[in-house]
Design an enzyme around this catalytic site. Sequence first.
Site, PDB file in Angstrom:
ATOM      1  N   HIS A  17      19.697  28.471  10.448  1.00  0.00           N
ATOM      2  CA  HIS A  17      19.226  27.362   9.622  1.00  0.00           C
ATOM      3  C   HIS A  17      18.915  27.852   8.217  1.00  0.00           C
ATOM      4  O   HIS A  17      18.430  28.965   8.021  1.00  0.00           O
ATOM      5  CB  HIS A  17      17.957  26.747  10.232  1.00  0.00           C
ATOM      6  CG  HIS A  17      17.310  25.746   9.342  1.00  0.00           C
ATOM      7  ND1 HIS A  17      16.134  26.004   8.682  1.00  0.00           N
ATOM      8  CD2 HIS A  17      17.689  24.504   8.974  1.00  0.00           C
ATOM      9  CE1 HIS A  17      15.809  24.941   7.952  1.00  0.00           C
ATOM     10  NE2 HIS A  17      16.737  24.023   8.114  1.00  0.00           N
ATOM     11  N   HIS A  75      18.644  31.657   8.549  1.00  0.00           N
ATOM     12  CA  HIS A  75      17.751  32.393   9.435  1.00  0.00           C
ATOM     13  C   HIS A  75      17.891  31.923  10.879  1.00  0.00           C
ATOM     14  O   HIS A  75      18.210  30.771  11.138  1.00  0.00           O
ATOM     15  CB  HIS A  75      16.294  32.190   9.002  1.00  0.00           C
ATOM     16  CG  HIS A  75      16.034  32.598   7.593  1.00  0.00           C
ATOM     17  ND1 HIS A  75      15.145  31.931   6.781  1.00  0.00           N
ATOM     18  CD2 HIS A  75      16.548  33.592   6.834  1.00  0.00           C
ATOM     19  CE1 HIS A  75      15.118  32.507   5.584  1.00  0.00           C
ATOM     20  NE2 HIS A  75      15.967  33.520   5.596  1.00  0.00           N
ATOM     21  N   GLN A 123       4.899  25.576  17.184  1.00  0.00           N
ATOM     22  CA  GLN A 123       4.479  26.067  15.882  1.00  0.00           C
ATOM     23  C   GLN A 123       5.071  25.181  14.802  1.00  0.00           C
ATOM     24  O   GLN A 123       6.223  24.767  14.896  1.00  0.00           O
ATOM     25  CB  GLN A 123       4.993  27.503  15.722  1.00  0.00           C
ATOM     26  CG  GLN A 123       4.663  28.182  14.428  1.00  0.00           C
ATOM     27  CD  GLN A 123       5.126  29.639  14.440  1.00  0.00           C
ATOM     28  OE1 GLN A 123       4.952  30.342  15.424  1.00  0.00           O
ATOM     29  NE2 GLN A 123       5.704  30.083  13.338  1.00  0.00           N
ATOM     30  N   ASP A 124       4.269  24.871  13.770  1.00  0.00           N
ATOM     31  CA  ASP A 124       4.762  24.181  12.580  1.00  0.00           C
ATOM     32  C   ASP A 124       4.798  25.176  11.433  1.00  0.00           C
ATOM     33  O   ASP A 124       3.868  25.975  11.264  1.00  0.00           O
ATOM     34  CB  ASP A 124       3.845  23.020  12.180  1.00  0.00           C
ATOM     35  CG  ASP A 124       4.058  21.766  13.009  1.00  0.00           C
ATOM     36  OD1 ASP A 124       4.926  21.765  13.897  1.00  0.00           O
ATOM     37  OD2 ASP A 124       3.344  20.779  12.775  1.00  0.00           O
ATOM     38  N   ASP A 128      13.458  38.471  14.200  1.00  0.00           N
ATOM     39  CA  ASP A 128      13.833  37.694  13.022  1.00  0.00           C
ATOM     40  C   ASP A 128      15.164  38.221  12.486  1.00  0.00           C
ATOM     41  O   ASP A 128      15.302  39.415  12.240  1.00  0.00           O
ATOM     42  CB  ASP A 128      12.735  37.835  11.963  1.00  0.00           C
ATOM     43  CG  ASP A 128      12.979  36.989  10.737  1.00  0.00           C
ATOM     44  OD1 ASP A 128      13.738  36.012  10.820  1.00  0.00           O
ATOM     45  OD2 ASP A 128      12.400  37.308   9.675  1.00  0.00           O
ATOM     46  N   ARG A 184       0.815  -1.222   0.000  1.00  0.00           N
ATOM     47  CA  ARG A 184       0.000   0.000   0.000  1.00  0.00           C
ATOM     48  C   ARG A 184       0.841   1.262   0.000  1.00  0.00           C
ATOM     49  O   ARG A 184       0.382   2.321  -0.369  1.00  0.00           O
ATOM     50  CB  ARG A 184      -0.900   0.032   1.240  1.00  0.00           C
ATOM     51  CG  ARG A 184      -1.858  -1.136   1.338  1.00  0.00           C
ATOM     52  CD  ARG A 184      -2.488  -1.187   2.702  1.00  0.00           C
ATOM     53  NE  ARG A 184      -1.425  -1.425   3.703  1.00  0.00           N
ATOM     54  CZ  ARG A 184      -1.586  -1.242   5.009  1.00  0.00           C
ATOM     55  NH1 ARG A 184      -2.729  -0.809   5.493  1.00  0.00           N
ATOM     56  NH2 ARG A 184      -0.599  -1.490   5.845  1.00  0.00           N
ATOM     57  N   TYR A 204       8.855  22.278   9.264  1.00  0.00           N
ATOM     58  CA  TYR A 204       9.667  22.251  10.474  1.00  0.00           C
ATOM     59  C   TYR A 204       8.872  22.730  11.670  1.00  0.00           C
ATOM     60  O   TYR A 204       8.063  23.636  11.597  1.00  0.00           O
ATOM     61  CB  TYR A 204      10.983  23.014  10.317  1.00  0.00           C
ATOM     62  CG  TYR A 204      10.901  24.484  10.063  1.00  0.00           C
ATOM     63  CD1 TYR A 204      10.923  25.391  11.113  1.00  0.00           C
ATOM     64  CD2 TYR A 204      10.834  24.970   8.765  1.00  0.00           C
ATOM     65  CE1 TYR A 204      10.884  26.753  10.870  1.00  0.00           C
ATOM     66  CE2 TYR A 204      10.789  26.327   8.516  1.00  0.00           C
ATOM     67  CZ  TYR A 204      10.813  27.213   9.583  1.00  0.00           C
ATOM     68  OH  TYR A 204      10.762  28.566   9.339  1.00  0.00           O
ATOM     69  N   LYS A 230      14.566  23.786  16.087  1.00  0.00           N
ATOM     70  CA  LYS A 230      13.753  23.345  14.951  1.00  0.00           C
ATOM     71  C   LYS A 230      13.944  21.857  14.702  1.00  0.00           C
ATOM     72  O   LYS A 230      15.030  21.319  14.904  1.00  0.00           O
ATOM     73  CB  LYS A 230      14.151  24.109  13.684  1.00  0.00           C
ATOM     74  CG  LYS A 230      13.890  25.603  13.771  1.00  0.00           C
ATOM     75  CD  LYS A 230      14.364  26.334  12.536  1.00  0.00           C
ATOM     76  CE  LYS A 230      14.103  27.827  12.670  1.00  0.00           C
ATOM     77  NZ  LYS A 230      14.652  28.576  11.530  1.00  0.00           N
ATOM     78  N   LYS A 259      14.956  39.518   0.901  1.00  0.00           N
ATOM     79  CA  LYS A 259      15.475  39.526   2.275  1.00  0.00           C
ATOM     80  C   LYS A 259      16.807  38.774   2.347  1.00  0.00           C
ATOM     81  O   LYS A 259      17.771  39.266   2.929  1.00  0.00           O
ATOM     82  CB  LYS A 259      14.434  38.876   3.197  1.00  0.00           C
ATOM     83  CG  LYS A 259      14.882  38.653   4.604  1.00  0.00           C
ATOM     84  CD  LYS A 259      13.764  37.958   5.379  1.00  0.00           C
ATOM     85  CE  LYS A 259      14.287  37.245   6.592  1.00  0.00           C
ATOM     86  NZ  LYS A 259      13.241  36.531   7.317  1.00  0.00           N
ATOM     87  N   ASP A 260      16.865  37.591   1.743  1.00  0.00           N
ATOM     88  CA  ASP A 260      18.084  36.787   1.829  1.00  0.00           C
ATOM     89  C   ASP A 260      19.225  37.342   0.979  1.00  0.00           C
ATOM     90  O   ASP A 260      20.392  37.092   1.264  1.00  0.00           O
ATOM     91  CB  ASP A 260      17.801  35.327   1.473  1.00  0.00           C
ATOM     92  CG  ASP A 260      17.016  34.618   2.570  1.00  0.00           C
ATOM     93  OD1 ASP A 260      17.005  35.124   3.715  1.00  0.00           O
ATOM     94  OD2 ASP A 260      16.416  33.567   2.294  1.00  0.00           O
TER      95      ASP A 260
END
Length: 183
Positions: free
Chosen positions: A120, A63, A48-49, A144, A25, A133, A73, A168-169
């Site tokens: 990360h 980050h 939080q996910d 942040d 299956r 995560y 995480k 941003k990155d």
Amino acid sequence: MPFTFEKTKLPGVVVCKPRIFADDRGYFFESWNLRDFAEGGIHETFVQDNQSASVKNTIRGLHYQAKPFQQAKLVRVLSGAILDCAVDLRPHSPTFKQSLLYELTDEKGISLFIPEGFAHGFRVLSDKAVVLYKASAFYAPEYDRGIAWNDPDLHIDWGIESPILSEKDKNQPRLRNIDHAEL
């Protein structure tokens, strides 16, 4: 135990391998279990996910959240493959500024646990990847932070020279230019 936990060269970063039950299956496995992870030495309460979908050659990161909202995480790939990266930002750690690259895929179901005090990021290796995560602290936009994905002081070999990046990155500072008191 449904999991095996493997320490890495970075203290606190752990490879979490589930026991997969496969048949005609498909397959089944537990991706996270509070009791088993505690027995494996991971004592986080996740609040939080987060989930992202990205195309091939995207890099998200590096980050982290500053004190007092640092996040541990537990990173897992739901679809596709990524090169996951953890960078030790703990100034008094013997592995400060060192990184770990680890390939995560949907097929293996492996998770990477990254404790507080680490940045990360990841690079997408497949045509598309969906990453989930768990985080131990709520997202706090005012805390942040990030570091340039290609910071020459970190020596991370992403295997790509021109990744797809968010605005941003593209503009993250080098590690030497951040406020180390926030780490």
